[in-house]
Motif scaffolding. Sequence first.
Motif, short mmCIF file in Angstrom:
data_model
loop_
_atom_site.label_atom_id
_atom_site.label_comp_id
_atom_site.label_asym_id
_atom_site.label_seq_id
_atom_site.Cartn_x
_atom_site.Cartn_y
_atom_site.Cartn_z
N UNK A 21 0.85 -1.18 0.00
CA UNK A 21 0.00 0.00 0.00
C UNK A 21 0.89 1.24 0.00
N UNK A 22 0.50 2.27 -0.71
CA UNK A 22 1.31 3.47 -0.80
C UNK A 22 0.89 4.59 0.12
N UNK A 23 -0.07 4.36 0.99
CA UNK A 23 -0.53 5.41 1.90
C UNK A 23 0.09 5.15 3.26
N UNK A 24 0.98 6.04 3.68
CA UNK A 24 1.62 5.86 4.97
C UNK A 24 1.80 7.19 5.66
N UNK A 25 2.06 7.11 6.94
CA UNK A 25 2.32 8.29 7.76
C UNK A 25 3.79 8.27 8.14
N UNK A 26 4.46 9.39 7.96
CA UNK A 26 5.86 9.49 8.36
C UNK A 26 5.90 9.69 9.87
N UNK A 27 6.61 8.79 10.55
CA UNK A 27 6.70 8.83 12.01
C UNK A 27 7.93 9.62 12.45
N UNK A 28 9.04 9.43 11.76
CA UNK A 28 10.27 10.15 12.10
C UNK A 28 11.12 10.28 10.86
N UNK A 29 12.12 11.14 10.98
CA UNK A 29 13.06 11.32 9.88
C UNK A 29 13.04 12.69 9.25
N UNK A 30 12.14 13.55 9.71
CA UNK A 30 12.07 14.91 9.17
C UNK A 30 12.56 15.94 10.18
N UNK A 31 13.02 15.48 11.33
CA UNK A 31 13.44 16.37 12.42
C UNK A 31 14.63 17.25 12.01
N UNK A 32 14.61 18.44 12.54
CA UNK A 32 15.74 19.36 12.46
C UNK A 32 15.54 20.33 13.62
N UNK A 33 16.07 19.94 14.78
CA UNK A 33 15.82 20.76 15.97
C UNK A 33 16.96 20.66 16.97
N UNK A 34 17.04 21.70 17.79
CA UNK A 34 17.98 21.68 18.90
C UNK A 34 17.33 20.85 20.00
N UNK A 35 18.02 19.78 20.40
CA UNK A 35 17.49 18.89 21.43
C UNK A 35 17.90 19.35 22.82
N UNK A 36 19.15 19.80 22.96
CA UNK A 36 19.62 20.25 24.27
C UNK A 36 20.81 21.19 24.10
#
Length: 113
Positions: free
Chosen positions: A94-109
Motif C-alpha cells: 500500500x502506498x498510503x503511509x504516515x511518516x513517524x520520524x526522519x524529518x526532524x531538524x531541531x535543537x534537542x539540548x
Amino acid sequence: MHEMAIAEGILDIALDYAKQNAAKKINEIGLLLGEMSGVEVDSLEFSFNMLVQGTIAEGAQLKIKHVPLVGRCSKCGREYHIEHYDFWCPECENGVLTTISGREMQVEYLEVD
C-alpha cells in the motif's frame, strides 16, 4: 548553501537560551537531524564553526543525533525504515503511509556554564 542559514538559526537559539539563563559559555549543542532533513552535516559543522568565532559559543561542539526515516502503513499498520525514499509498504504494498520520524531538524539540548 542552506546549511549556513541553519547554522545561524542554531546559534541564535543557543545564544538566546544562554542570555535568558545568564550562561557565560556554551559548551555543547545537541541536534536531532532526520534522514529526510536534507542537511549536509560537514557543511553545517563548517558553517557553525565559522559563525561561533568571537561568541560565547566559540569552541562549542555540535552533537548530532541522526534520526532514521520511519513510516507506518495506514492499511496494515506495519512500521518500517523507509529506504531510498520508497514509500510503498513492503508488507502489503500500500502506498498510503504516515511518516513517524526522519524529518526532524531541531535543537534537542544545550550544555552551558
